[in-house]
Design a protein around this motif. Structure first.
Motif, PDB file in Angstrom:
ATOM      1  N   THR A   6       0.864  -1.176   0.000  1.00 13.88           N
ATOM      2  CA  THR A   6       0.000   0.000   0.000  1.00 13.88           C
ATOM      3  C   THR A   6       0.903   1.230   0.000  1.00 13.88           C
ATOM      4  OG1 THR A   6      -0.228  -0.225   2.398  1.00 13.88           O
ATOM      5  CG2 THR A   6      -1.984  -1.133   1.042  1.00 13.88           C
ATOM      6  N   VAL A   7       0.938   1.968   1.090  1.00 15.92           N
ATOM      7  CA  VAL A   7       1.721   3.193   1.120  1.00 15.92           C
ATOM      8  C   VAL A   7       3.135   2.912   1.614  1.00 15.92           C
ATOM      9  CG1 VAL A   7       1.928   5.461   2.174  1.00 15.92           C
ATOM     10  CG2 VAL A   7      -0.306   4.614   1.487  1.00 15.92           C
ATOM     11  N   ARG A   8       4.103   3.427   0.906  1.00 18.16           N
ATOM     12  CA  ARG A   8       5.494   3.314   1.332  1.00 18.16           C
ATOM     13  C   ARG A   8       6.164   4.667   1.171  1.00 18.16           C
ATOM     14  NH1 ARG A   8       7.465  -2.153   1.350  1.00 18.16           N
ATOM     15  NH2 ARG A   8       5.701  -3.365   2.101  1.00 18.16           N
ATOM     16  N   VAL A   9       6.674   5.202   2.265  1.00 14.90           N
ATOM     17  CA  VAL A   9       7.386   6.476   2.236  1.00 14.90           C
ATOM     18  C   VAL A   9       8.738   6.282   2.895  1.00 14.90           C
ATOM     19  CG1 VAL A   9       7.354   8.892   2.977  1.00 14.90           C
ATOM     20  CG2 VAL A   9       5.220   7.772   2.329  1.00 14.90           C
ATOM     21  N   PHE A  10       9.787   6.824   2.273  1.00 13.44           N
ATOM     22  CA  PHE A  10      11.158   6.603   2.743  1.00 13.44           C
ATOM     23  C   PHE A  10      11.874   7.927   2.980  1.00 13.44           C
ATOM     24  CE2 PHE A  10       9.961   3.137  -0.108  1.00 13.44           C
ATOM     25  CZ  PHE A  10      10.151   2.029   0.723  1.00 13.44           C
ATOM     26  N   GLY A  11      12.681   7.964   4.022  1.00 13.65           N
ATOM     27  CA  GLY A  11      13.521   9.125   4.282  1.00 13.65           C
ATOM     28  C   GLY A  11      13.071   9.934   5.476  1.00 13.65           C
ATOM     29  N   LYS A  12      14.032  10.543   6.153  1.00 15.54           N
ATOM     30  CA  LYS A  12      13.751  11.419   7.283  1.00 15.54           C
ATOM     31  C   LYS A  12      13.396  12.798   6.746  1.00 15.54           C
ATOM     32  CE  LYS A  12      15.934  13.147  11.491  1.00 15.54           C
ATOM     33  NZ  LYS A  12      17.202  13.268  12.231  1.00 15.54           N
ATOM     34  N   PRO A  13      12.260  13.359   7.166  1.00 18.44           N
ATOM     35  CA  PRO A  13      11.871  14.680   6.648  1.00 18.44           C
ATOM     36  C   PRO A  13      12.928  15.750   6.949  1.00 18.44           C
ATOM     37  CG  PRO A  13      10.053  13.657   7.836  1.00 18.44           C
ATOM     38  CD  PRO A  13      11.258  12.809   8.086  1.00 18.44           C
ATOM     39  N   ILE A  14      13.123  16.634   5.978  1.00 15.28           N
ATOM     40  CA  ILE A  14      14.014  17.787   6.171  1.00 15.28           C
ATOM     41  C   ILE A  14      13.113  18.961   6.520  1.00 15.28           C
ATOM     42  CG2 ILE A  14      15.669  19.325   5.033  1.00 15.28           C
ATOM     43  CD1 ILE A  14      16.494  16.901   3.299  1.00 15.28           C
ATOM     44  N   THR A  15      13.075  19.317   7.808  1.00 16.55           N
ATOM     45  CA  THR A  15      12.098  20.287   8.299  1.00 16.55           C
ATOM     46  C   THR A  15      12.733  21.623   8.641  1.00 16.55           C
ATOM     47  OG1 THR A  15      12.392  19.547  10.566  1.00 16.55           O
ATOM     48  CG2 THR A  15      10.720  18.406   9.263  1.00 16.55           C
ATOM     49  N   HIS A  16      11.880  22.600   8.914  1.00 12.36           N
ATOM     50  CA  HIS A  16      12.341  23.954   9.210  1.00 12.36           C
ATOM     51  C   HIS A  16      13.165  24.012  10.494  1.00 12.36           C
ATOM     52  CE1 HIS A  16       8.376  23.509  11.114  1.00 12.36           C
ATOM     53  NE2 HIS A  16       8.866  24.244  12.090  1.00 12.36           N
ATOM     54  N   ALA A  17      12.974  23.003  11.360  1.00 15.50           N
ATOM     55  CA  ALA A  17      13.733  23.016  12.615  1.00 15.50           C
ATOM     56  C   ALA A  17      15.238  22.917  12.365  1.00 15.50           C
ATOM     57  CB  ALA A  17      13.272  21.871  13.501  1.00 15.50           C
TER      58      ALA A  17
END
Length: 205
Positions: A6-17
């Motif tokens: 079904t859903v697969r998402v990879f990687g650590k988000p690069i956020t504003h923090a």
């Protein structure tokens, strides 16, 4: 046979923090498309899905990367032929890859995998990505990739999907479009019944 994905998402988000302005976050995501093995993980999954796709059906294996500096969210879908396995990723954070699988119709009168999905950056832009992966007979058949960008809500009930379909059929295997400093690039493998389709959302440098 691999289990249905079904859903697969990879990687650590690069956020504003961690990365200043939206533009800086977007550039960091572009620069780090292959960091931390996330690209390899997405590629490995798409290759596994490709191997397990039966030769009797057209399947499009989608891989999407977000380098806009912000989260992109699922907006809507248009199926001309076929349907997604499970669901599309609802949210793809900046710096993440997502994978989906879209399968054409089966049986004697089978049709290809032909569809579009729209993602949006809140209050800024909606990005439509489309693919044409027709059922290949002995005479063959070419794959196409098309994309379009516009303001939020543009791809709603009044949008001309018939016109979009004609543009899709006239497209090559790679299309790029830009709007208000953002860009969308899509590409599809030229042949075969299980092509990999890649879409990248990004900020223009």
């Amino acid at each position: 046979m691999a289990p249905v994905t079904t859903v697969r998402v990879f990687g650590k988000p690069i956020t504003h923090a961690h990365h200043g302005s939206r533009h800086q976050r977007a550039l960091a995501a572009l620069k780090n498309m292959h960091a931390d093995g996330k690209s390899d993980q997405a590629t490995q999954l798409t290759n596994e899905l490709k191997k397990t796709t039966p030769a009797t059906v057209s399947t499009t294996i989608g891989k999407v990367y977000n380098a806009t500096g912000d989260e992109v969210k699922y907006v809507t879908v248009k199926n001309w032929s076929g349907s997604v396995v499970g669901t599309y990723p609802v949210s793809i954070m900046n710096g993440q890859w997502a994978v989906f699988q879209h399968v054409g119709t089966k049986g004697k009168d089978r049709q290809g995998s032909v569809a579009a999905v729209v993602y949006g950056i809140e209050d800024l832009a909606d990005m439509m990505i489309a693919w044409n992966n027709p059922w290949k007979t002995a005479t063959g058949g070419n794959n196409n990739a098309y994309c379009e960008m516009n303001g939020p809500g543009y791809f709603g009930d009044s949008y001309d999907w018939d016109a979009a379909y004609q543009k899709l059929l006239k497209s090559e295997i790679e299309t790029t479009t830009t709007m208000s400093g953002y860009g969308t690039k899509v590409s599809i493998e030229a042949g075969g019944n299980a092509p990999i389709y890649t879409a990248i959302f990004y900020v223009e440098t």
